[in-house]
Design a protein around this motif. Structure first.
Motif, short mmCIF file in Angstrom:
data_model
loop_
_atom_site.label_atom_id
_atom_site.label_comp_id
_atom_site.label_asym_id
_atom_site.label_seq_id
_atom_site.Cartn_x
_atom_site.Cartn_y
_atom_site.Cartn_z
N ALA A 238 39.63 82.96 32.40
CA ALA A 238 39.80 83.64 31.11
C ALA A 238 38.70 83.21 30.14
O ALA A 238 38.23 84.00 29.33
CB ALA A 238 41.16 83.33 30.52
N GLU A 239 38.26 81.95 30.24
CA GLU A 239 37.28 81.40 29.29
C GLU A 239 36.39 80.38 30.00
O GLU A 239 36.88 79.57 30.79
CB GLU A 239 38.01 80.73 28.14
CG GLU A 239 37.13 80.09 27.10
CD GLU A 239 36.24 81.08 26.38
OE1 GLU A 239 35.07 80.74 26.17
OE2 GLU A 239 36.69 82.19 26.04
N ILE A 240 35.08 80.42 29.69
CA ILE A 240 34.16 79.43 30.25
C ILE A 240 33.26 78.80 29.19
O ILE A 240 32.39 78.01 29.51
CB ILE A 240 33.28 80.01 31.37
CG1 ILE A 240 32.45 81.18 30.87
CG2 ILE A 240 34.10 80.36 32.57
CD1 ILE A 240 31.34 81.58 31.79
N GLY A 241 33.49 79.15 27.95
CA GLY A 241 32.64 78.60 26.89
C GLY A 241 31.19 78.96 27.11
O GLY A 241 30.86 80.09 27.47
N ASP A 242 30.31 77.99 26.93
CA ASP A 242 28.87 78.21 27.07
C ASP A 242 28.33 77.74 28.42
O ASP A 242 27.14 77.48 28.55
CB ASP A 242 28.12 77.47 25.96
CG ASP A 242 28.42 78.04 24.59
OD1 ASP A 242 28.66 79.25 24.49
OD2 ASP A 242 28.40 77.27 23.61
N ALA A 243 29.18 77.62 29.42
CA ALA A 243 28.77 77.06 30.71
C ALA A 243 27.57 77.78 31.33
O ALA A 243 26.68 77.15 31.86
CB ALA A 243 29.94 77.04 31.69
N VAL A 244 27.55 79.10 31.26
CA VAL A 244 26.45 79.85 31.86
C VAL A 244 25.13 79.53 31.14
O VAL A 244 24.12 79.24 31.77
CB VAL A 244 26.72 81.37 31.84
CG1 VAL A 244 25.52 82.16 32.33
CG2 VAL A 244 27.95 81.70 32.67
N GLN A 245 25.16 79.54 29.82
CA GLN A 245 23.95 79.30 29.04
C GLN A 245 23.49 77.84 29.12
O GLN A 245 22.30 77.57 29.02
CB GLN A 245 24.17 79.66 27.56
CG GLN A 245 24.37 81.13 27.32
CD GLN A 245 25.81 81.59 27.56
OE1 GLN A 245 26.71 80.80 27.80
NE2 GLN A 245 26.01 82.89 27.53
N LEU A 246 24.41 76.91 29.30
CA LEU A 246 24.05 75.49 29.32
C LEU A 246 23.55 75.00 30.67
O LEU A 246 23.00 73.91 30.76
CB LEU A 246 25.25 74.65 28.89
CG LEU A 246 25.66 74.78 27.44
CD1 LEU A 246 26.94 74.00 27.17
CD2 LEU A 246 24.55 74.30 26.52
N CYS A 247 23.71 75.77 31.71
CA CYS A 247 23.27 75.36 33.04
C CYS A 247 21.74 75.31 33.07
O CYS A 247 21.07 76.33 32.94
CB CYS A 247 23.78 76.32 34.11
SG CYS A 247 23.22 75.87 35.77
N PRO A 248 21.15 74.11 33.26
CA PRO A 248 19.69 74.00 33.23
C PRO A 248 18.99 74.66 34.42
O PRO A 248 17.81 74.98 34.35
CB PRO A 248 19.44 72.49 33.23
CG PRO A 248 20.65 71.90 33.84
CD PRO A 248 21.79 72.82 33.46
N ALA A 249 19.73 74.90 35.50
CA ALA A 249 19.14 75.51 36.69
C ALA A 249 19.46 76.99 36.80
O ALA A 249 19.04 77.64 37.77
CB ALA A 249 19.63 74.78 37.94
N ALA A 250 20.20 77.54 35.86
CA ALA A 250 20.63 78.94 35.90
C ALA A 250 21.35 79.24 37.21
O ALA A 250 21.13 80.28 37.83
CB ALA A 250 19.46 79.88 35.66
N ALA A 251 22.22 78.31 37.63
CA ALA A 251 22.93 78.45 38.90
C ALA A 251 24.26 79.20 38.78
O ALA A 251 24.91 79.46 39.78
CB ALA A 251 23.18 77.07 39.49
N ILE A 252 24.64 79.55 37.56
CA ILE A 252 25.91 80.26 37.33
C ILE A 252 25.62 81.64 36.78
O ILE A 252 24.86 81.80 35.84
CB ILE A 252 26.77 79.49 36.30
CG1 ILE A 252 26.98 78.05 36.74
CG2 ILE A 252 28.12 80.20 36.10
CD1 ILE A 252 27.56 77.17 35.66
N THR A 253 26.26 82.64 37.37
CA THR A 253 26.14 84.00 36.86
C THR A 253 27.53 84.55 36.57
O THR A 253 28.49 84.23 37.27
CB THR A 253 25.41 84.94 37.85
OG1 THR A 253 26.06 84.90 39.11
CG2 THR A 253 23.96 84.55 38.00
N ALA A 254 27.62 85.35 35.53
CA ALA A 254 28.88 85.97 35.13
C ALA A 254 28.70 87.48 35.10
O ALA A 254 27.75 87.98 34.50
CB ALA A 254 29.31 85.46 33.77
N ASN A 255 29.61 88.18 35.75
CA ASN A 255 29.59 89.64 35.78
C ASN A 255 30.88 90.17 35.19
O ASN A 255 31.96 89.65 35.49
CB ASN A 255 29.45 90.14 37.21
CG ASN A 255 28.20 89.63 37.87
OD1 ASN A 255 27.11 89.76 37.34
ND2 ASN A 255 28.36 88.98 39.01
N ALA A 256 30.76 91.19 34.38
CA ALA A 256 31.94 91.78 33.73
C ALA A 256 32.81 92.52 34.70
O ALA A 256 32.55 92.89 35.73
CB ALA A 256 31.50 92.70 32.61
#
Length: 59
Positions: free
Chosen positions: A41-59
């Motif tokens: 439901a919520e991930i905060g800023d996890a995607v933006q804070l990942c220094p390796a850009a290893a997380i992607t979020a799709n709607a």
């Protein structure tokens, strides 16, 4: 929202775990991200804070 993680890209910084501990954890053996909840439901800023850009979020 659907999350995906690229464990090969992950550098083990742990920002995702600090930001959303119920969604991510770090593997005890290699320190890389493990996805616990692919549709949180919520991930905060996890995607933006990942220094390796290893997380992607799709709607």
């Amino acid at each position: 929202m659907k999350l995906e993680v690229d464990r090969e890209r992950c550098v083990g910084a742990g920002m995702c775990v600090l930001t959303a501990p119920g969604v991510f954890e770090q593997d005890e053996e290699d320190g890389r991200v493990r996805l616990l909840d692919p549709e949180p439901a919520e991930i905060g800023d996890a995607v933006q804070l990942c220094p390796a850009a290893a997380i992607t979020a799709n709607a």
